[in-house]
Motif scaffolding. Structure first.
Motif, mmCIF file in Angstrom:
data_model
loop_
_atom_site.group_PDB
_atom_site.id
_atom_site.type_symbol
_atom_site.label_atom_id
_atom_site.label_comp_id
_atom_site.label_asym_id
_atom_site.label_seq_id
_atom_site.Cartn_x
_atom_site.Cartn_y
_atom_site.Cartn_z
ATOM 1 N N SER A 10 -9.628 -30.047 -37.008
ATOM 2 C CA SER A 10 -10.129 -30.556 -35.738
ATOM 3 C C SER A 10 -10.512 -29.402 -34.825
ATOM 4 C CB SER A 10 -9.040 -31.405 -35.074
ATOM 5 O OG SER A 10 -9.504 -31.943 -33.866
ATOM 6 N N ASP A 11 -11.417 -29.670 -33.908
ATOM 7 C CA ASP A 11 -11.791 -28.708 -32.864
ATOM 8 C C ASP A 11 -12.249 -27.363 -33.429
ATOM 9 O OD1 ASP A 11 -11.250 -30.198 -30.317
ATOM 10 O OD2 ASP A 11 -9.317 -30.419 -31.325
ATOM 11 N N ILE A 12 -13.215 -27.405 -34.312
ATOM 12 C CA ILE A 12 -13.749 -26.186 -34.909
ATOM 13 C C ILE A 12 -14.492 -25.355 -33.853
ATOM 14 C CG2 ILE A 12 -15.329 -25.248 -36.643
ATOM 15 C CD1 ILE A 12 -14.735 -27.886 -38.255
ATOM 16 N N HIS A 13 -15.185 -26.019 -32.964
ATOM 17 C CA HIS A 13 -15.923 -25.353 -31.875
ATOM 18 C C HIS A 13 -16.777 -24.186 -32.367
ATOM 19 C CE1 HIS A 13 -14.242 -27.751 -28.647
ATOM 20 N NE2 HIS A 13 -13.076 -27.653 -29.261
ATOM 21 N N CYS A 14 -17.427 -24.401 -33.507
ATOM 22 C CA CYS A 14 -18.365 -23.428 -34.067
ATOM 23 C C CYS A 14 -17.702 -22.092 -34.429
ATOM 24 C CB CYS A 14 -19.562 -23.215 -33.131
ATOM 25 S SG CYS A 14 -21.080 -22.923 -34.047
ATOM 26 N N PHE A 39 -17.094 -30.290 -33.661
ATOM 27 C CA PHE A 39 -17.747 -29.295 -34.506
ATOM 28 C C PHE A 39 -18.521 -28.337 -33.600
ATOM 29 C CE2 PHE A 39 -17.165 -32.984 -37.152
ATOM 30 C CZ PHE A 39 -16.802 -32.466 -38.380
ATOM 31 N N GLU A 40 -19.239 -28.890 -32.675
ATOM 32 C CA GLU A 40 -19.984 -28.227 -31.608
ATOM 33 C C GLU A 40 -21.290 -27.558 -32.042
ATOM 34 O OE1 GLU A 40 -18.992 -25.771 -27.556
ATOM 35 O OE2 GLU A 40 -17.329 -26.382 -28.808
ATOM 36 N N ALA A 44 -21.244 -25.504 -38.208
ATOM 37 C CA ALA A 44 -19.861 -25.884 -38.524
ATOM 38 C C ALA A 44 -19.839 -27.130 -39.403
ATOM 39 C CB ALA A 44 -19.067 -26.113 -37.245
ATOM 40 N N ALA A 45 -20.675 -28.102 -39.082
ATOM 41 C CA ALA A 45 -20.741 -29.324 -39.894
ATOM 42 C C ALA A 45 -21.217 -28.997 -41.308
ATOM 43 C CB ALA A 45 -21.655 -30.349 -39.232
ATOM 44 N N GLY A 70 -27.539 -33.238 -33.144
ATOM 45 C CA GLY A 70 -27.765 -32.488 -34.378
ATOM 46 C C GLY A 70 -26.564 -32.521 -35.306
ATOM 47 N N VAL A 71 -25.371 -32.410 -34.755
ATOM 48 C CA VAL A 71 -24.144 -32.486 -35.553
ATOM 49 C C VAL A 71 -24.023 -33.874 -36.170
ATOM 50 C CG1 VAL A 71 -21.617 -32.457 -35.454
ATOM 51 C CG2 VAL A 71 -22.935 -30.717 -34.236
ATOM 52 N N ARG A 72 -24.253 -34.880 -35.351
ATOM 53 C CA ARG A 72 -24.172 -36.261 -35.841
ATOM 54 C C ARG A 72 -25.185 -36.494 -36.957
ATOM 55 N NH1 ARG A 72 -25.614 -41.406 -35.813
ATOM 56 N NH2 ARG A 72 -24.038 -42.974 -35.422
#
Length: 112
Positions: A10-14, A39-40, A44-45, A70-72
């Protein structure tokens, strides 16, 4: 009892370096990776997707409030996004509330 091993990130934040370090230091291979926002960034995704494919680990992802379209898009197009759905993997059930669900989802059903 099922001895499924689940890794929750969780909370990778790039933070791609930290993500790589964590994934490289796992003492045992998980059956399932539950990756929840934020992911931010798309990188990361993509990193999580590539790792799960390379390691043959089932990936389920949920967006966070800092995840943009974009992540979604990356997660949805890969078929791993479970925002607004219930998903059964073996004897386990995962619920993805997700930050991108607007309004009421209604009655949840199991995804195939």
């Amino acid at each position: 009892m099922d001895k499924s091993i689940i890794l929750h990130i969780s909370d990778i934040h790039c933070s791609l370096g930290r993500l790589r370090d964590i994934l490289a230091s796992l003492p045992i291979k998980p059956l399932i990776l539950a990756a929840t926002g934020d992911f931010e960034c798309e990188k990361a995704a993509v990193a999580v997707l590539e790792w799960s494919k390379r390691e043959c680990v089932t990936l389920l992802a949920v967006t966070g409030n800092l995840d943009h379209a974009g992540v979604r898009r990356v997660l949805h197009s890969s078929g791993v996004l479970i925002d607004g759905r219930l998903v059964r993997v073996g004897g386990l059930v995962f619920a993805g509330v997700g930050a991108w669900i607007q309004g009421q989802v209604g009655r949840c059903s199991f995804a195939p």
